[in-house]
Design an enzyme around this catalytic site. Structure first.
Site, PDB file in Angstrom:
ATOM      1  CB  CYS A   2      -0.741  -0.137   1.214  1.00  0.00           C
ATOM      2  SG  CYS A   2      -1.712  -1.774   1.498  1.00  0.00           S
ATOM      3  NE  ARG A  27       4.532   1.449  -1.850  1.00  0.00           N
ATOM      4  CZ  ARG A  27       5.495   1.083  -1.306  1.00  0.00           C
ATOM      5  NH1 ARG A  27       6.809   1.507  -1.647  1.00  0.00           N
ATOM      6  NH2 ARG A  27       5.902   0.062  -0.241  1.00  0.00           N
ATOM      7  CD1 TRP A  73      -2.542  -5.067  -4.400  1.00  0.00           C
ATOM      8  CD2 TRP A  73      -1.977  -6.562  -2.594  1.00  0.00           C
ATOM      9  NE1 TRP A  73      -2.272  -6.345  -4.774  1.00  0.00           N
ATOM     10  CE2 TRP A  73      -2.055  -7.165  -3.709  1.00  0.00           C
ATOM     11  CE3 TRP A  73      -2.040  -6.901  -1.409  1.00  0.00           C
ATOM     12  CZ2 TRP A  73      -1.952  -8.755  -3.716  1.00  0.00           C
ATOM     13  CZ3 TRP A  73      -1.897  -8.172  -1.203  1.00  0.00           C
ATOM     14  CH2 TRP A  73      -1.955  -9.063  -2.141  1.00  0.00           C
ATOM     15  CG  ASN A  99       1.715   0.954   3.882  1.00  0.00           C
ATOM     16  OD1 ASN A  99       0.543   0.955   3.465  1.00  0.00           O
ATOM     17  ND2 ASN A  99       2.559   1.427   3.103  1.00  0.00           N
ATOM     18  N   GLY A 100       1.252  -3.076   6.117  1.00  0.00           N
ATOM     19  CA  GLY A 100       1.971  -4.076   6.838  1.00  0.00           C
ATOM     20  C   GLY A 100       0.741  -4.932   7.533  1.00  0.00           C
ATOM     21  CD  GLU A 480      11.040 -11.581 -15.863  1.00  0.00           C
ATOM     22  OE1 GLU A 480      10.915 -12.162 -14.886  1.00  0.00           O
ATOM     23  OE2 GLU A 480      10.914 -10.402 -16.013  1.00  0.00           O
ATOM     24  CE  LYS A 484       7.379  -8.994 -16.112  1.00  0.00           C
ATOM     25  NZ  LYS A 484       8.486  -9.167 -15.254  1.00  0.00           N
ATOM     26  CD  GLU A 487       5.030 -10.118 -13.000  1.00  0.00           C
ATOM     27  OE1 GLU A 487       5.106  -9.563 -12.259  1.00  0.00           O
ATOM     28  OE2 GLU A 487       5.598  -9.903 -14.513  1.00  0.00           O
ATOM     29  CG  HIS A 503      11.346 -35.340 -18.074  1.00  0.00           C
ATOM     30  ND1 HIS A 503      11.503 -36.617 -18.150  1.00  0.00           N
ATOM     31  CD2 HIS A 503      12.503 -34.615 -18.531  1.00  0.00           C
ATOM     32  CE1 HIS A 503      13.010 -36.820 -18.566  1.00  0.00           C
ATOM     33  NE2 HIS A 503      13.432 -35.906 -18.890  1.00  0.00           N
ATOM     34  CE  LYS A 602       8.053  -1.971  -9.583  1.00  0.00           C
ATOM     35  NZ  LYS A 602       8.222  -2.869 -10.717  1.00  0.00           N
TER      36      LYS A 602
HETATM   37  C1  G6P Z   1       6.298  -8.368  -6.817  1.00  0.00           C
HETATM   38  C2  G6P Z   1       6.529  -7.386  -8.375  1.00  0.00           C
HETATM   39  C3  G6P Z   1       7.468  -8.346  -9.345  1.00  0.00           C
HETATM   40  C4  G6P Z   1       8.758  -8.147  -8.620  1.00  0.00           C
HETATM   41  C5  G6P Z   1       8.736  -9.003  -7.088  1.00  0.00           C
HETATM   42  C6  G6P Z   1      10.010  -8.831  -6.297  1.00  0.00           C
HETATM   43  O1  G6P Z   1       5.780  -9.351  -7.159  1.00  0.00           O
HETATM   44  O2  G6P Z   1       5.188  -7.387  -8.883  1.00  0.00           O
HETATM   45  O3  G6P Z   1       7.493  -7.410 -10.303  1.00  0.00           O
HETATM   46  O4  G6P Z   1       9.729  -8.774  -9.466  1.00  0.00           O
HETATM   47  O5  G6P Z   1       7.645  -8.256  -6.450  1.00  0.00           O
HETATM   48  O6  G6P Z   1      10.223  -7.689  -5.878  1.00  0.00           O
HETATM   49  P1  G6P Z   1      11.685  -6.715  -5.735  1.00  0.00           P
HETATM   50  O7  G6P Z   1      11.159  -5.368  -5.419  1.00  0.00           O
HETATM   51  O8  G6P Z   1      11.919  -7.551  -4.422  1.00  0.00           O
HETATM   52  O9  G6P Z   1      12.545  -6.899  -6.885  1.00  0.00           O
END
Ligand code: G6P
Length: 607
Positions: A2, A27, A73, A99-100, A480, A484, A487, A503, A602
């Protein structure tokens, strides 16, 4: 996850809070709200939805000199207007944003209810307001300090009280808070992006610290009221870096910035004369580096995949055993700390709770943990034993792109540094440097052909399942690429080593499940081609990311995107960029909110 902002000063707090929330929306973004002091009481406005919906609910003439705001969030309680922050106490005079997660909220709630407090929301956060109310006696700071020891869990809390007007109290334990110092005005935020339009002077709170701010100054103490003198730091990010700068969204901007961000990650760190790298913040002696026997890398999400590339490089270049591990797993598995082992905590935000707490667990057992972070002053950057900033500039889109290529740049540099202390020759070091320096131009080449990836995305975006397949150093890139796509487009995608398809994953192949194969011109190429043929034999559609001049592949697959040739260890840079663009254009084609995909945040500051 948040976002928090607080303001006190001569300007209109309402406007500053809403603008700050807009910048923090990346965020967390399922609901938002503000509380401002107005004529001796507090006015709270909150709503589910985005900041634009909040804006519509705020009367144009709501002018105040202090207030707090939050973008949420959801963790506890569904997304609705009531569960949005700020939360108030029974009197309505106290408002908090949080937050938390408060882990013992149920027992505190029972206690407070038995004392007559009435709760209105399903959140854990509301208990903070009632707990402070319990101790409030015309002094908000004192009440906060009495309440805090009862809270178990993580928090960044900011609160105001109508009976102690014009002041803001903040407290941190596990969720970041930064004080922004203006001229006769003060800000308090979870993240500097909320305040850099107003000030570049910042004070970062540490866990266990409480700050009491008024327009002209601030005081920091611990929860036992012991004064703590803080250093004022300069924020290095520029306002224009957190704006879209003519791009339709942050993700496109950040993908396109990569030639520059990769250059920044290597800038000043390459020593051509000695054919090595300099990484200033490692805090390790040459002897310690030479004696290293093992590297372990902890991270989450995209940073974890960058860590997997890093581990591959460390084994391939300086020949040091290296293991990437999910931070969330390391934290709870009672990790074994071996001697001469160096840990890296990789995190764009520097705030991911799993990575942060895994790092603390490792340090508690005596391990040395270095951070590879983007956000200066973030928790991992501050609490690690040293580290390297990637200097990507702000990454605002939730799905990480430019941080990945900058994180792996740092691993190339670190691998080069270690290798040159061991058995890599001067000329082999020079060759690695030449290859590394040529990467930004090659990335630019890929980016300039975005149109082709857009057309490919339009053709494929309506498929429901994808496989992404790569080997060796490109295996994490396949992971990755799949991440992507899921996501931001919500298309189901799996990443695998192409050797593994027999497998299991090959059972998924049919005309409706396209595969994206990463085909470098290295020693595994032939084996990958065999895997492609196995997929084609089962009527699977294949997109290949292959190297310019590979004519054979064009006859085998359905679509090809060509990338410039490079040293075999450097393909992750050039392979990942087309996958980022492919995911981006698929998401656009499906009408998704690319920067703020559903259910994601984020920076994940809760477990
Ligand atoms: C969240 C974000 C990802 C990111 C991950 C790790 O899941 O949506 O995009 O890769 O956190 O975040 P960091 O800030 O630790 O790289």
């Amino acid at each position: 996850m948040c976002g928090i902002i607080g303001y006190c000063g001569p300007r209109n707090a309402t406007q500053i809070l809403v603008e700050g929330l807009k910048r923090l929306e990346y965020r967390g973004y399922d609901s938002a709200g503000i509380a401002v002091g107005l004529n001796g009481s507090l006015k709270v406005i909150k709503t589910k939805g985005k900041i634009k919906e909040l804006r519509q609910k705020i009367p144009g003439d709501m002018i105040s000199s202090y207030g707090i705001g939050h973008t949420r969030w959801a963790t506890h309680g569904v997304v609705n207007d009531i569960n949005a922050h700020p939360h108030t106490d029974c009197s309505g005079n106290l408002a908090i944003v949080h937050n938390g997660i408060i882990e013992n909220y149920e027992s505190l709630k029972n206690m407070l209810e038995s004392e007559g407090h009435i709760f209105h929301t399903d959140t854990d956060s509301e208990i903070i307001a009632h707990l402070i109310e319990k101790y409030f006696n015309d002094d908000l700071e004192k009440a906060v300090k009495e309440a805090l020891p009862l809270l178990k869990g993580t928090y960044g809390i900011v609160c105001i009280h109508a009976k102690d007007p014009g002041r803001i109290v903040g407290a941190r334990n596990g969720s970041p808070l930064v004080v922004g110092i203006g001229k006769d005005e003060m800000f308090l935020a979870s993240d500097v992006t909320a305040i850099i339009a107003h000030t570049k002077k910042a004070v970062y709170l540490e866990d266990g610290e409480v700050v009491f701010i008024k327009p002209e100054d601030f005081i920091t103490t611990d929860i036992n009221d012991k004064k703590i003198t803080k250093e004022i730091e300069q924020i290095t990010w520029e306002l224009q870096e957190i704006e879209k700068d003519g791009f339709p969204c942050f993700m496109e901007k950040e993908i396109m910035e990569q030639p520059e961000s990769i250059k920044r990650a290597m800038s000043g760190r390459i020593d051509k004369e000695l054919a090595t790298a300099h990484l200033g913040g490692l805090n390790l002696s040459t002897k310690e580096l030479i004696n290293l026997e093992r590297v372990k890398i902890i991270a989450a999400g995209t940073s974890f995949y960058a860590g997997m590339v890093g581990a591959y490089l460390l084994e391939a270049i300086p020949r040091i055993p290296a293991i990437p591990e999910l931070a969330s797993e390391v934290r709870y598995k009672n990790p074994i700390i071996e001697k001469n082992t160096l840990y890296f905590a990789v995190s764009q935000s520097g705030e991911t709770i799993d990575t942060l707490f895994a790092m603390k667990e490792l340090q508690r057992k005596g391990a040395t943990v270095l951070g590879i972070c983007n956000v200066v002053g973030s928790s991992i950057a501050r609490d690690s034993d040293g580290g390297v900033y990637i200097h990507s500039g702000p990454e605002i889109a939730v799905a990480s792109t430019k941080a990945f290529t900058s994180q792996i740049t740092v691993f190339y540099l670190f691998s080069l540094l270690l290798a040159r202390m061991r058995d890599l020759s001067f000329s082999a070091g020079e060759k690695l440097i030449t290859d590394l320096i040529s990467i930004p131009l090659k990335v630019e080449n890929v980016l300039s052909r975005w149109q082709q990836l857009k057309e490919m995305a339009i053709k494929y975006a309506h498929y429901k399942d994808f496989l992404f397949l790569g080997r060796g150093v490109n295996y994490p890139v396949a992971l990755e690429g799949a991440l992507k796509l899921k996501e931001i487009s919500y298309i189901h995608a799996e990443g695998y080593s192409s050797a593994e398809i027999k497998h299991g994953p090959i059972a998924l192949i049919n005309e409706e499940t396209p595969s994206v194969f990463l085909v470098p011109d290295d020693e595994l190429r032939e084996k990958i081609i065999s895997n492609i043929k196995e997929v084609k034999a089962r009527k699977g559609k294949v997109i290949a990311i292959s190297v310019e001049g590979d004519e054979e592949i064009k006859d085998i697959v359905d679509d090809v995107f060509e990338i410039p040739a490079t040293h075999e260890l450097f393909y992750p840079f050039i392979m990942v960029v087309p996958l980022q663009l492919f995911a981006y254009y698929c998401a656009l084609e499906l009408g998704r909110n690319v920067d703020q995909p559903r259910n994601l945040a984020k920076s994940v500051t809760v477990e």
